[in-house]
Design an enzyme around this catalytic site. Sequence first.
Site, short mmCIF file in Angstrom:
data_model
loop_
_atom_site.label_atom_id
_atom_site.label_comp_id
_atom_site.label_asym_id
_atom_site.label_seq_id
_atom_site.Cartn_x
_atom_site.Cartn_y
_atom_site.Cartn_z
N VAL A 51 3.85 7.14 12.84
CA VAL A 51 2.26 7.86 13.63
C VAL A 51 1.68 8.44 13.26
CG1 VAL A 51 2.17 8.70 16.62
CG2 VAL A 51 4.41 7.67 16.05
N GLU A 84 -9.36 -4.91 9.62
CA GLU A 84 -9.03 -6.26 9.41
C GLU A 84 -10.16 -7.42 10.22
OE1 GLU A 84 -5.79 -7.43 7.65
OE2 GLU A 84 -4.84 -4.77 8.77
N ASN A 117 0.94 -0.60 0.04
CA ASN A 117 -0.15 -0.17 -0.35
C ASN A 117 0.86 1.39 0.29
OD1 ASN A 117 -2.99 -1.06 0.41
ND2 ASN A 117 -1.54 -1.34 2.11
N ASP A 119 -2.01 -1.40 18.59
CA ASP A 119 -1.30 -0.14 17.45
C ASP A 119 -1.65 0.58 17.81
OD1 ASP A 119 -1.60 0.09 14.20
OD2 ASP A 119 -2.93 1.63 14.87
N LYS A 155 2.83 3.38 19.20
CA LYS A 155 2.23 4.50 18.93
C LYS A 155 2.18 5.64 20.12
CE LYS A 155 -0.83 4.31 14.13
NZ LYS A 155 -2.04 4.11 14.11
N1 NAP Z 1 -0.91 1.37 4.97
C1 NAP Z 1 -1.20 1.67 6.03
O1 NAP Z 1 -2.19 3.24 6.47
C2 NAP Z 1 0.24 2.50 6.14
C3 NAP Z 1 -0.19 3.15 7.22
C4 NAP Z 1 1.00 3.97 8.92
C5 NAP Z 1 2.22 3.30 8.72
N2 NAP Z 1 2.39 2.11 7.68
C6 NAP Z 1 3.24 0.77 7.88
O2 NAP Z 1 3.88 1.16 6.49
C7 NAP Z 1 4.61 -0.46 6.71
C8 NAP Z 1 3.73 -0.85 5.06
O3 NAP Z 1 2.46 -0.50 4.97
P1 NAP Z 1 1.77 -1.63 3.72
O4 NAP Z 1 0.37 -1.36 4.24
O5 NAP Z 1 2.68 -0.68 2.48
O6 NAP Z 1 1.92 -2.59 3.73
P2 NAP Z 1 1.34 -4.73 2.81
O7 NAP Z 1 0.82 -3.65 1.55
O8 NAP Z 1 1.63 -5.49 3.31
O9 NAP Z 1 3.46 -3.70 2.27
C9 NAP Z 1 4.64 -4.88 2.14
C10 NAP Z 1 5.00 -5.15 0.96
O10 NAP Z 1 6.69 -5.71 1.44
C11 NAP Z 1 7.02 -6.44 0.93
N3 NAP Z 1 7.11 -7.55 1.68
C12 NAP Z 1 7.20 -8.40 2.61
N4 NAP Z 1 7.87 -9.10 3.05
C13 NAP Z 1 9.40 -9.22 2.30
C14 NAP Z 1 10.96 -9.38 1.98
N5 NAP Z 1 10.88 -10.11 3.39
N6 NAP Z 1 11.62 -9.08 1.35
C15 NAP Z 1 11.35 -8.18 0.65
N7 NAP Z 1 9.99 -7.60 0.40
C16 NAP Z 1 8.74 -7.95 1.50
C17 NAP Z 1 5.25 -7.21 0.38
O11 NAP Z 1 6.17 -7.78 -0.96
P3 NAP Z 1 4.82 -8.40 -1.88
O12 NAP Z 1 3.88 -6.70 -2.30
O13 NAP Z 1 5.59 -8.78 -2.69
O14 NAP Z 1 3.78 -9.77 -1.08
C18 NAP Z 1 4.77 -5.82 0.55
O15 NAP Z 1 4.70 -4.57 -1.18
C19 NAP Z 1 3.86 -1.41 7.78
O16 NAP Z 1 5.12 -0.66 8.77
C20 NAP Z 1 3.07 -1.11 8.38
O17 NAP Z 1 2.54 -0.93 9.34
C21 NAP Z 1 0.69 0.97 7.11
#
Ligand code: NAP
Length: 425
Positions: free
Chosen positions: A130, A188, A10, A199, A203
């Site tokens: 955060v 989720e 994302n 969560d 923060k």
């Molecule tokens: N989403 C939000 O609204 C939000 C808000 C604040 C903070 N965050 C933080 O931002 C971070 C990312 O969140 P997200 O929502 O973008 O997560 P996500 O959609 O689950 O994406 C995770 C990414 O990491 C990749 N990945 C997983 N294991 C891996 C590995 N061993 N080596 C290399 N790449 C790997 C996945 O690859 P594949 O695509 O191939 O599966 C995917 O592209 C997290 O720490 C989350 O807490 C997110």
Amino acid sequence: MRVAILGCGNVGAALVGIVQDRAEALAVQSGARLTIAGIAVHDLGAPRPDHVPRSLLTTDASGLVADPAVDVVVELIGGLDPAGTLVRTALDAGRPVVTANKALLASPAGVELRALARERGVDLLYEAAVAGAIPLVRALRESLTGERIHRVMGIVNGTTNFILTRMGEQGADYAAALAEAQDLGLAERDPTADVEGFDAAAKAAILAGVAFGYNVSDDAVFREGITAITASDVEFARRAGYVIKLLAIVERSGGDGLSVRVHPALVPGTHPLAGVRDAFNAVFIEGEAAGELMLYGQGAGGLPTASAVVGDLIDATRNLLAGTTAPTPDRGPAHLVPEVELESEFYVSLDVTDRPGVLGAVTTAFGDNGVSIRSVEQEGDSGEARLVFVTHRAREGDLRATLATLGGLDVVERIGGVLRIVGPT
Ligand SMILES: NC(=O)c1ccc[n+]([C@@H]2O[C@H](COP(=O)([O-])OP(=O)(O)OC[C@H]3O[C@@H](n4cnc5c(N)ncnc54)[C@H](OP(=O)(O)O)[C@@H]3O)[C@@H](O)[C@H]2O)c1
């Protein structure tokens, strides 16, 4: 400036889009053209938005981080491992890291990583960890750096704020509001991390470091979630002029003490946090000279979160070019004040047998434990009644002793909602 992006979910995919679409503007802002050196993912075959260049994808995150041509690493994988190892490797090699990984930063490993960044003289920046797009970390670290902060109190979890908003505005019960959040993709399928406050606790731990300079990890944060809140608690709050919010609170307490906690609370309807609805986040800061401030915005979502990541990326680039790093105050471990020592007003709801003398027995239990009652309401008939108390300011330890006494009374059938009421610092 060659940037390694770890993770293309994302947030990562949204970041790739911004770096490509706004290349000229970002070059002007940061003083260098940002080039994506590679994008590490878990599964090369997973579907991606069209703008993500397939030629830059790799499953070798370690190799990308170790590439001597990489200048800055952006970690957007999430979780403790392998993210922690990758961040450590980058910092060890003297490369600045930008991350949105609250779980990692709030863990004991996060404390070590911040220490490593200081030791190596490189940036470890985490604005996005955060409250998503809200520029909170930088505001606390830079604009308010000279301020003596008394309390930081935030709605930092959009899922629970959405659920509580639905309960408050539509009279929905908890299960129905959660189901709606899940249908809308705001919760989720397993909502534990949000609804049990994990969560928000992560923060709160990070905020303790940013606002007060102390090292606190999430396992030390007092935590209560929202699963026990009923429609009748919400309805009482509404009638009494409050709304119920899940709050992350970091507050000075008793000299050099700090209280770091997450729990639902009754917030007066006139308080700025009471108007924060749906999945929005807001953080209310109380400082000695600045007084009250509130920052409000989107706490999650790929694009809003990527916006905060881009800000950090530009900062890291500027700092690298200038040979400097962002300030990171370190006062060491915090002296955490136990919850029982804190004071607040409380809301307590009890189901009791409706017969003469019950109110007297119950109020005596409050009085015997040193808790003074501000108001009491009674509802019900035909042998059963609900008593709803609001106390004056009381020690939490005394309130817990009161609940233990009440639990032993045969006229008390059930202790229902027990919630703290937000008051002045
Ligand atoms: N989403 C939000 O609204 C939000 C808000 C604040 C903070 N965050 C933080 O931002 C971070 C990312 O969140 P997200 O929502 O973008 O997560 P996500 O959609 O689950 O994406 C995770 C990414 O990491 C990749 N990945 C997983 N294991 C891996 C590995 N061993 N080596 C290399 N790449 C790997 C996945 O690859 P594949 O695509 O191939 O599966 C995917 O592209 C997290 O720490 C989350 O807490 C997110």
